[in-house]
Design a protein around this motif. Structure first.
Motif, mmCIF file in Angstrom:
data_model
loop_
_atom_site.group_PDB
_atom_site.id
_atom_site.type_symbol
_atom_site.label_atom_id
_atom_site.label_comp_id
_atom_site.label_asym_id
_atom_site.label_seq_id
_atom_site.Cartn_x
_atom_site.Cartn_y
_atom_site.Cartn_z
ATOM 1 N N MET A 256 -53.677 19.029 26.226
ATOM 2 C CA MET A 256 -53.758 20.296 26.952
ATOM 3 C C MET A 256 -52.495 21.122 26.753
ATOM 4 S SD MET A 256 -55.645 19.341 30.551
ATOM 5 C CE MET A 256 -54.480 18.076 31.041
ATOM 6 N N TYR B 178 -40.688 12.690 30.986
ATOM 7 C CA TYR B 178 -40.212 14.044 30.784
ATOM 8 C C TYR B 178 -41.011 15.079 31.560
ATOM 9 C CZ TYR B 178 -38.005 11.668 26.889
ATOM 10 O OH TYR B 178 -37.297 10.792 26.120
ATOM 11 N N GLY B 179 -42.250 14.764 31.904
ATOM 12 C CA GLY B 179 -43.072 15.736 32.602
ATOM 13 C C GLY B 179 -43.495 16.850 31.670
ATOM 14 N N TYR B 180 -43.439 18.061 32.172
ATOM 15 C CA TYR B 180 -43.855 19.239 31.432
ATOM 16 C C TYR B 180 -42.644 19.888 30.772
ATOM 17 C CZ TYR B 180 -48.298 18.968 33.950
ATOM 18 O OH TYR B 180 -49.503 18.558 34.440
ATOM 19 N N GLY C 24 -44.324 9.189 29.047
ATOM 20 C CA GLY C 24 -42.863 9.154 29.108
ATOM 21 C C GLY C 24 -42.388 9.601 30.465
ATOM 22 N N GLU D 291 -47.574 18.899 28.594
ATOM 23 C CA GLU D 291 -47.115 17.718 29.317
ATOM 24 C C GLU D 291 -46.918 16.592 28.316
ATOM 25 O OE1 GLU D 291 -49.773 15.997 32.162
ATOM 26 O OE2 GLU D 291 -48.158 14.956 33.209
ATOM 27 N N PHE E 294 -41.468 23.465 28.377
ATOM 28 C CA PHE E 294 -41.876 24.852 28.190
ATOM 29 C C PHE E 294 -41.314 25.432 26.903
ATOM 30 C CE2 PHE E 294 -43.932 26.315 32.111
ATOM 31 C CZ PHE E 294 -43.777 25.183 32.891
#
Lengths: 109, 115
Positions: B31, B102-104, B100, B96, B106
């Motif tokens: 996504m 790190y999350g999202y 891991g 995302e 940008f």
């Protein structure tokens, strides 16, 4: 949807000062992140911290998931710390990040 | 974590025209997300882009105004159509990083000014 509240909205610091930013959220989360947006608009990931405590240099963060809040600590602030700090959460059962309104930090030399 | 290349970084456009913003990711992701940040405001999710299916738009955003393409797992475009000064914003894409811590992450954002 989930509510994310950040405080204070604005913060003015003298260089070298310490500060604490707060993020409250209204529901359980899978993910919580702190971001710094610099004057050029770039969003920098500071911490991925759904729970616990992390430190990165002069910055540290603590999330107490059971009480639904997170804190971002800035120590020995520098002018380069200026910008907007956003807290963002990903609720359980949802993949989307919801952002708080941000805290605008100004560090004066 | 994933690295996102977003372009253009900024543009000044005439009202009534369209602008296409591109995001390229250095790894395959399921996504991709598109956000808008109006001046002095926080980030608002526009839509989620899935490869092989139509994008899913949030309330208040429509496909005719913000068409999205997702031709493969590393690339997406957002078009801002028939622009007006109210479309002046920063537009950001995000992914995302799964598996891991790190999350999202940008892209660097596109600062759009409509005159």
């Amino acid at each position: 949807g989930i509510q994310v509240e950040q405080s204070p909205p604005d913060l003015i610091l003298q260089e070298g000062a310490n500060s604490t930013l707060r993020c409250n959220f209204s529901d359980s989360v899978n993910n919580l992140q702190w971001f710094h947006q610099n004057p050029w608009g770039q969003l920098i990931n500071l911490f991925y911290i759904p729970s616990g405590t992390k430190q990165n240099g002069r910055l540290s963060a603590t999330t107490v998931a059971t009480e639904r809040y997170s804190l971002l600590y800035i120590s020995s602030s520098q002018t380069t710390d200026s910008g907007v700090y956003f807290c963002a959460v990903e609720p359980k059962n949802d993949y989307k990040l919801s952002f708080g309104a941000g805290t605008t930090v100004t560090v004066r030399a | 974590s994933a690295v996102i290349s977003q372009k253009p970084s900024r543009d000044i456009c005439q009202r009534g025209t369209s602008l296409t913003i591109q995001c390229q990711v250095d790894s395959q992701v399921t996504m991709m997300f598109w956000y808008r940040q109006q001046p002095g405001q926080s980030l608002t999710l526009i839509a989620t882009a899935n490869q092989g299916s139509e994008a899913t738009y949030e309330s208040g955003f429509v496909i005719d105004k913000f068409p999205i393409s997702r031709p493969n797992l590393t690339f997406s475009t957002l078009t801002v159509s028939n622009m007006s000064p109210e479309d002046s914003s920063i537009y950001l894409c995000s992914v995302e990083v799964l598996g891991g811590y790190y999350g999202y992450t940008f892209g660097s954002g596109t600062r759009l000014t409509v005159v």
